[in-house]
Design an enzyme around this catalytic site. Structure first.
Site, mmCIF file in Angstrom:
data_model
loop_
_atom_site.group_PDB
_atom_site.id
_atom_site.type_symbol
_atom_site.label_atom_id
_atom_site.label_comp_id
_atom_site.label_asym_id
_atom_site.label_seq_id
_atom_site.Cartn_x
_atom_site.Cartn_y
_atom_site.Cartn_z
ATOM 1 C CG ASP A 1 -109.493 91.584 -14.089
ATOM 2 O OD1 ASP A 1 -110.720 91.283 -13.766
ATOM 3 O OD2 ASP A 1 -109.010 92.306 -13.320
ATOM 4 C CG ASP B 1 -110.487 91.222 -10.030
ATOM 5 O OD1 ASP B 1 -109.587 91.903 -10.382
ATOM 6 O OD2 ASP B 1 -111.946 91.155 -10.717
ATOM 7 C CG ASP C 1 -105.846 92.617 -10.919
ATOM 8 O OD1 ASP C 1 -104.702 92.483 -11.434
ATOM 9 O OD2 ASP C 1 -106.473 94.002 -10.646
HETATM 10 P P1 UTP Z 1 -112.234 95.210 -12.235
HETATM 11 O O1 UTP Z 1 -111.660 96.291 -13.111
HETATM 12 O O2 UTP Z 1 -111.829 94.047 -12.426
HETATM 13 O O3 UTP Z 1 -113.744 94.907 -12.947
HETATM 14 O O4 UTP Z 1 -112.307 95.674 -10.834
HETATM 15 P P2 UTP Z 1 -114.770 93.908 -12.780
HETATM 16 O O5 UTP Z 1 -116.071 94.567 -11.924
HETATM 17 O O6 UTP Z 1 -114.221 92.675 -12.010
HETATM 18 O O7 UTP Z 1 -115.215 93.684 -14.299
HETATM 19 P P3 UTP Z 1 -114.260 92.751 -15.211
HETATM 20 O O8 UTP Z 1 -113.082 92.327 -14.648
HETATM 21 O O9 UTP Z 1 -114.129 93.943 -16.316
HETATM 22 O O10 UTP Z 1 -115.294 91.816 -15.526
HETATM 23 C C1 UTP Z 1 -113.181 95.084 -9.948
HETATM 24 C C2 UTP Z 1 -113.105 96.035 -8.661
HETATM 25 O O11 UTP Z 1 -112.223 96.261 -8.037
HETATM 26 C C3 UTP Z 1 -111.986 97.550 -7.816
HETATM 27 C C4 UTP Z 1 -112.853 98.103 -8.755
HETATM 28 O O12 UTP Z 1 -113.589 99.413 -8.207
HETATM 29 C C5 UTP Z 1 -114.055 97.238 -8.922
HETATM 30 O O13 UTP Z 1 -115.135 97.461 -8.287
HETATM 31 N N1 UTP Z 1 -110.694 98.300 -8.070
HETATM 32 C C6 UTP Z 1 -109.828 98.079 -9.044
HETATM 33 C C7 UTP Z 1 -110.117 98.925 -7.027
HETATM 34 O O14 UTP Z 1 -110.912 99.200 -6.226
HETATM 35 N N2 UTP Z 1 -108.793 99.641 -7.350
HETATM 36 C C8 UTP Z 1 -108.393 99.354 -8.414
HETATM 37 O O15 UTP Z 1 -107.061 99.827 -8.742
HETATM 38 C C9 UTP Z 1 -108.614 98.528 -9.220
HETATM 39 MN MN MN Z 2 -112.394 92.081 -12.673
#
Ligand code: UTP
Ligand code: MN
Length: 524
Positions: A325, A327, A448
């Site tokens: 995704d 963020d 997100d």
């Molecule tokens: P992601 O699940 O998007 O992972 O969460 P990522 O590292 O970007 O990897 P991809 O997307 O699979 O490539 C990003 C960060 O947001 C935090 C997670 O701990 C992670 O560090 N996060 C996510 C939260 O703090 N709370 C949430 O509810 C979701």
């Molecule tokens: Mn992500």
């Protein structure tokens, strides 16, 4: 000193004419390695040794104190030794033939000098030194360059399977083990190199050993093949479906998407969108696509609140080239101005036709009313929007796959090549003829959005940059080592009974007594 009974037995079992030879040095038990020495030379030298009063064993046993070899490297002898002994190898000297001939000449065991020792000992020490890592992932630098992908893929799969099976503890243990290997500067080739490394439990070590010796782990292979794992993977691959729901469906005999569609299960709005855009959402998002979406979000945000700032977070901030995704963290330099921002941004994006799905959750964090306390749940309480973007591909001629698109190349959005006024819908015109998700001119992408007040921005930035394990370890470090409680909102010092402010990630690391680790090295 008495010769242990066991040794005498071995000695007396010799068939050669050694019965008469008196053992002068009972503390020294020799074994000559036949490898490269040859059987006849070995037999001759063994005989010579016994004549001189040495105890020379024909068969290797744990009573052997000195292994003598000729033209073998230390690691060759060590490998041979490992094959002889189950579990820990007993302390034993690995010596070159020179020690033996000098001892024969001297008529007694000569002092072992460095030149007698096979090189192995020093190398092992050096390797162990190279591979010594601190135990918390937040104390280590973990870049994207992983020298042990075969091992970490194996452990990560078991971690994933454990998490999907609601065995969180096991999942975290495998994750930690994988993270240790990810941080190593070189490829692991021998179990010996892992000595003293943290977070490698028996189970993880077994898996590693299996992979090193056989090229694959039987447990990993059988997990991959199992119907249950495959079904869990497919079903939780649907946006909006967690492991609980997947388990329920599996127990009702639903193992794949078609069976789910046929089952008549009631799906919530998120799951409906997830199922509809399944292929797109399981296709990795490229950095180029993330940047394009970044431009769209940026324009939307400053349009509804000039001066507001958008920061790319998550895996892309850590330098990843693909993600599941995209963020973004949104803030405004004046505290309070960010209030109510999310609904406006979402309305703007919706009006542009950029959103295929969105669900906004309110900010439920109130520091004044109790604060973060224990971070019992790592679900943050920022104003947050889970969405699915409709991302247009610029190339009107045809289908370019996301994975092959480049930074300056193809991907275009609803706004990328169009004026601000023109909407996604406008650019979408004429695309109806292409029904298949791989051939149409847009793709669905999970995005997100998180809004943070500027006072919490540094904590939010740190908390949302990841990796997930890095975050988990930061919180564990804070709690266990510092009596502090870290969340994506604040840092509470339990000893002093107060919140510690920070306006940058660096300050938070300092509060925690940790060396600053930049985002690109948080890929634990
Ligand atoms: P992601 O699940 O998007 O992972 O969460 P990522 O590292 O970007 O990897 P991809 O997307 O699979 O490539 C990003 C960060 O947001 C935090 C997670 O701990 C992670 O560090 N996060 C996510 C939260 O703090 N709370 C949430 O509810 C979701
Ligand atoms: Mn992500």
């Amino acid at each position: 000193m008495m010769v242990p009974l066991k040794r005498r037995k071995v000695v007396s079992s010799h068939t050669e004419s050694c019965d008469g030879d008196e053992i002068k040095f009972p503390q020294v038990v020799l074994f000559l390695l036949e490898r490269k020495m040859g059987a006849s030379r070995r037999s001759f030298l063994s005989h010579l040794g016994r004549k001189k009063g040495f105890q020379v064993e024909d068969k290797f046993s744990e009573s052997v104190t000195h292994i003598i070899s000729e033209n073998n490297s230390g690691s060759e002898v060590r490998t041979w030794l490992d094959s002889q002994v189950k579990g820990q190898t007993p302390p034993v000297h690995l010596l070159d033939i020179s020690w033996f001939t000098e001892s024969m000449k001297a008529g007694h065991p000569v002092q072992i000098l460095d030149r007698h020792k096979l090189q192995e000992q020093q190398i092992t020490e050096a390797e162990v030194k190279v591979f010594s890592v601190p135990s918390y992932a937040c104390q280590r630098r973990t870049s994207l360059e992983n020298h042990n992908t075969v091992l970490t893929d194996a452990l990560s799969l078991l971690a994933e399977n454990a998490e999907l099976s609601n065995e969180e503890g096991r999942g975290v243990a495998f994750c930690r083990a994988a993270a240790v290997l990810k941080s190593l500067p070189e490829q692991v080739t021998s179990m010996k190199q892992l000595k003293g490394l943290p977070c490698l439990g028996d189970h993880s070590l077994r898996v590693i050993k299996d992979v090193l010796e056989n090229g694959a782990s039987s447990e990993v292979e059988s997990t991959k093949q199992s119907e249950r794992y495959k079904a869990l993977k497919v079903l939780t691959g649907i946006f909006g479906v967690g492991s609980k729901t997947a388990h329920r469906w599996i127990s009702e005999g639903i193992l794949n998407l078609q069976q789910l569609r046929d089952s008549g299960q009631t799906l919530n709005r998120a799951q409906q969108a997830g199922l509809e855009h399944y292929d797109n959402l399981n296709q990795p998002v490229t950095k180029a696509e993330a940047d394009t979406i970044g431009d769209i979000v940026q324009r939307a945000v400053v349009s509804v609140l000039p001066g507001a700032r958008v920061t790319l977070i998550g895996g892309f901030r850590r330098g990843k080239q693909t993600g599941h995704d995209v963020d973004f963290l949104i803030t405004h330099p004046e505290e309070g101005r960010e209030e109510g921002l999310m609904p406006k941004v979402v309305s703007y994006l919706e009006a542009q036709g950029c959103l295929l799905y969105q669900k906004t959750t309110r900010n439920s964090y109130l520091e004044a009313q109790g604060g973060p306390g224990r971070p019992s749940s790592n679900m943050d309480r920022f104003e947050r929007c889970f969405s699915i973007f409709k991302l247009h591909k610029e190339d009107k001629q045809g289908a370019k796959q996301g994975a092959t698109e480049t930074v300056n190349g193809d991907p275009a959005s609803c706004l990328h090549t169009l004026s601000q006024k023109e909407s996604c819908e406008a650019s979408d015109e004429g695309s109806e003829e292409e029904k298949s998700s791989t051939h149409r001119r847009w793709r669905a992408v999970r995005v997100d959005l998180v809004v943070s007040p500027i006072s919490q921005f540094a904590f939010a930035l740190l908390g949302w940059t990841g990796s997930k394990l890095f975050e988990r370890e930061l919180r564990r470090w804070a709690g266990h080592e510092k009596s502090m409680s870290l969340s994506s909102h604040a840092l509470f010092d339990s000893k002093q009974g107060c919140y510690l402010r920070a306006t940058s990630e660096e300050e938070i690391f300092t509060h925690l007594g940790l060396e600053f680790i930049p985002p690109s090295e948080r890929n634990a």
